[in-house]
Motif scaffolding. Structure first.
Motif, mmCIF file in Angstrom:
data_model
loop_
_atom_site.group_PDB
_atom_site.id
_atom_site.type_symbol
_atom_site.label_atom_id
_atom_site.label_comp_id
_atom_site.label_asym_id
_atom_site.label_seq_id
_atom_site.Cartn_x
_atom_site.Cartn_y
_atom_site.Cartn_z
ATOM 1 N N MET A 1 0.840 -1.181 0.000
ATOM 2 C CA MET A 1 0.000 0.000 0.000
ATOM 3 C C MET A 1 0.884 1.243 0.000
ATOM 4 S SD MET A 1 -3.261 -0.783 2.477
ATOM 5 C CE MET A 1 -2.337 -1.314 3.893
ATOM 6 N N ASN A 2 0.313 2.310 -0.535
ATOM 7 C CA ASN A 2 0.983 3.608 -0.598
ATOM 8 C C ASN A 2 -0.044 4.710 -0.360
ATOM 9 O OD1 ASN A 2 3.682 2.826 -1.677
ATOM 10 N ND2 ASN A 2 2.439 2.173 -3.418
ATOM 11 N N LEU A 3 0.449 5.849 0.047
ATOM 12 C CA LEU A 3 -0.362 7.062 0.023
ATOM 13 C C LEU A 3 -0.016 7.807 -1.252
ATOM 14 C CD1 LEU A 3 0.034 8.242 3.712
ATOM 15 C CD2 LEU A 3 -1.963 7.158 2.675
ATOM 16 N N LEU A 4 -1.023 8.408 -1.861
ATOM 17 C CA LEU A 4 -0.836 9.164 -3.096
ATOM 18 C C LEU A 4 -1.603 10.462 -2.983
ATOM 19 C CD1 LEU A 4 -0.009 9.488 -6.126
ATOM 20 C CD2 LEU A 4 -2.192 8.349 -6.667
ATOM 21 N N THR A 5 -0.913 11.561 -3.204
ATOM 22 C CA THR A 5 -1.583 12.856 -3.276
ATOM 23 C C THR A 5 -1.585 13.300 -4.725
ATOM 24 O OG1 THR A 5 -0.950 13.481 -1.043
ATOM 25 C CG2 THR A 5 -1.561 15.265 -2.534
ATOM 26 N N TRP A 81 -3.942 10.477 11.801
ATOM 27 C CA TRP A 81 -3.751 9.114 11.317
ATOM 28 C C TRP A 81 -4.901 8.205 11.728
ATOM 29 C CZ3 TRP A 81 -0.895 9.271 7.399
ATOM 30 C CH2 TRP A 81 0.194 10.146 7.327
ATOM 31 N N GLU A 82 -5.465 8.430 12.888
ATOM 32 C CA GLU A 82 -6.646 7.657 13.309
ATOM 33 C C GLU A 82 -7.830 7.950 12.393
ATOM 34 O OE1 GLU A 82 -6.988 5.183 15.393
ATOM 35 O OE2 GLU A 82 -4.951 5.290 16.180
ATOM 36 N N PHE A 83 -8.003 9.215 12.018
ATOM 37 C CA PHE A 83 -9.086 9.591 11.101
ATOM 38 C C PHE A 83 -8.920 8.889 9.757
ATOM 39 C CE2 PHE A 83 -10.521 12.318 7.607
ATOM 40 C CZ PHE A 83 -11.881 12.396 7.890
ATOM 41 N N LEU A 84 -7.710 8.937 9.201
ATOM 42 C CA LEU A 84 -7.468 8.293 7.908
ATOM 43 C C LEU A 84 -7.657 6.783 7.996
ATOM 44 C CD1 LEU A 84 -4.330 10.230 6.606
ATOM 45 C CD2 LEU A 84 -6.749 10.677 6.123
ATOM 46 N N THR A 85 -7.211 6.200 9.099
ATOM 47 C CA THR A 85 -7.373 4.758 9.307
ATOM 48 C C THR A 85 -8.850 4.390 9.367
ATOM 49 O OG1 THR A 85 -5.256 4.623 10.455
ATOM 50 C CG2 THR A 85 -6.828 2.863 10.879
ATOM 51 N N ALA A 90 -13.508 1.769 7.034
ATOM 52 C CA ALA A 90 -14.913 1.861 6.629
ATOM 53 C C ALA A 90 -15.120 1.335 5.212
ATOM 54 C CB ALA A 90 -15.406 3.305 6.732
ATOM 55 N N GLU A 91 -14.048 1.351 4.430
ATOM 56 C CA GLU A 91 -14.098 0.837 3.056
ATOM 57 C C GLU A 91 -13.537 -0.571 2.950
ATOM 58 O OE1 GLU A 91 -15.647 2.311 0.516
ATOM 59 O OE2 GLU A 91 -16.232 3.918 1.893
ATOM 60 N N GLY A 92 -13.294 -1.204 4.099
ATOM 61 C CA GLY A 92 -12.856 -2.591 4.106
ATOM 62 C C GLY A 92 -11.362 -2.819 4.022
ATOM 63 N N VAL A 93 -10.567 -1.762 4.178
ATOM 64 C CA VAL A 93 -9.118 -1.909 4.137
ATOM 65 C C VAL A 93 -8.608 -1.998 5.571
ATOM 66 C CG1 VAL A 93 -6.933 -0.888 3.421
ATOM 67 C CG2 VAL A 93 -8.963 -0.622 1.980
ATOM 68 N N ASN A 94 -7.977 -3.093 5.889
ATOM 69 C CA ASN A 94 -7.474 -3.317 7.238
ATOM 70 C C ASN A 94 -6.071 -2.738 7.354
ATOM 71 O OD1 ASN A 94 -7.225 -4.174 9.860
ATOM 72 N ND2 ASN A 94 -6.771 -6.299 9.321
ATOM 73 N N VAL A 95 -5.963 -1.610 8.040
ATOM 74 C CA VAL A 95 -4.687 -0.937 8.216
ATOM 75 C C VAL A 95 -4.699 -0.263 9.583
ATOM 76 C CG1 VAL A 95 -5.490 1.174 7.067
ATOM 77 C CG2 VAL A 95 -3.050 0.669 7.123
ATOM 78 N N SER A 96 -3.543 -0.218 10.234
ATOM 79 C CA SER A 96 -3.440 0.452 11.521
ATOM 80 C C SER A 96 -2.945 1.886 11.318
ATOM 81 C CB SER A 96 -2.469 -0.289 12.442
ATOM 82 O OG SER A 96 -1.139 -0.126 11.986
ATOM 83 N N THR A 102 3.487 5.297 8.223
ATOM 84 C CA THR A 102 4.796 4.923 7.679
ATOM 85 C C THR A 102 4.748 4.506 6.207
ATOM 86 O OG1 THR A 102 4.571 2.622 8.409
ATOM 87 C CG2 THR A 102 5.612 4.167 9.953
ATOM 88 N N LEU A 103 3.569 4.562 5.603
ATOM 89 C CA LEU A 103 3.458 4.188 4.190
ATOM 90 C C LEU A 103 4.227 5.167 3.308
ATOM 91 C CD1 LEU A 103 -0.345 3.299 3.906
ATOM 92 C CD2 LEU A 103 1.591 1.705 3.838
ATOM 93 N N PRO A 104 4.800 4.673 2.219
ATOM 94 C CA PRO A 104 5.410 5.596 1.251
ATOM 95 C C PRO A 104 4.339 6.561 0.734
ATOM 96 C CG PRO A 104 5.950 3.311 0.735
ATOM 97 C CD PRO A 104 4.910 3.282 1.819
#
Length: 120
Positions: A1-5, A81-85, A90-96, A102-104
């Motif tokens: 997984m990655n973050l993308l802006t 980070w809690e908000f983004l998590t 809510a969309e079914g992606v399991n991430v802490s 720490t994602l790229p």
């Protein structure tokens, strides 16, 4: 997984820098889940004076945790980070939250923005 802006032009007719940012979580399956859609920035800097590198450098800051002048920076970051998590879960992606922070993080400029910068 990655973050993308993804950064795009907010106002084509503005003589000054005015951009919008959308933060996505890119999933292992290749999907893009929007996490933040209401960020961006404007300056009194003319398009002619803007360097592409400035936009690429500023975008992660704009979609990142808010910096508070009077608050606990770590508490603000944790809340972000809690908000983004929560949005991802809510969309079914399991991430802490720890994994999320720490994602790229990649930045992509739209063709419209690249064109606007090239015309300046």
């Amino acid at each position: 997984m990655n973050l993308l802006t993804i950064v795009d032009v907010k106002d084509r007719d503005s003589p000054h820098l005015y951009v919008k940012c959308t933060l996505f979580l890119e999933t292992h399956a290749g999907g893009r889940l929007p996490l933040l859609v209401d960020r961006g920035w404007a300056t009194n800097q003319s398009w002619e004076d803007v360097r592409l590198e400035e936009i690429v450098d500023e975008a992660p800051v704009v979609v990142g945790p808010d910096a508070g002048g009077s608050g606990d920076e770590e508490a603000l970051a944790s809340g972000h980070w809690e908000f983004l998590t929560a949005r991802a879960r809510a969309e079914g992606v399991n991430v802490s939250a720890n994994e999320m922070r720490t994602l790229p993080h990649h930045v992509e400029l739209t063709e419209q923005l690249k064109s606007r910068l090239a015309k300046a």
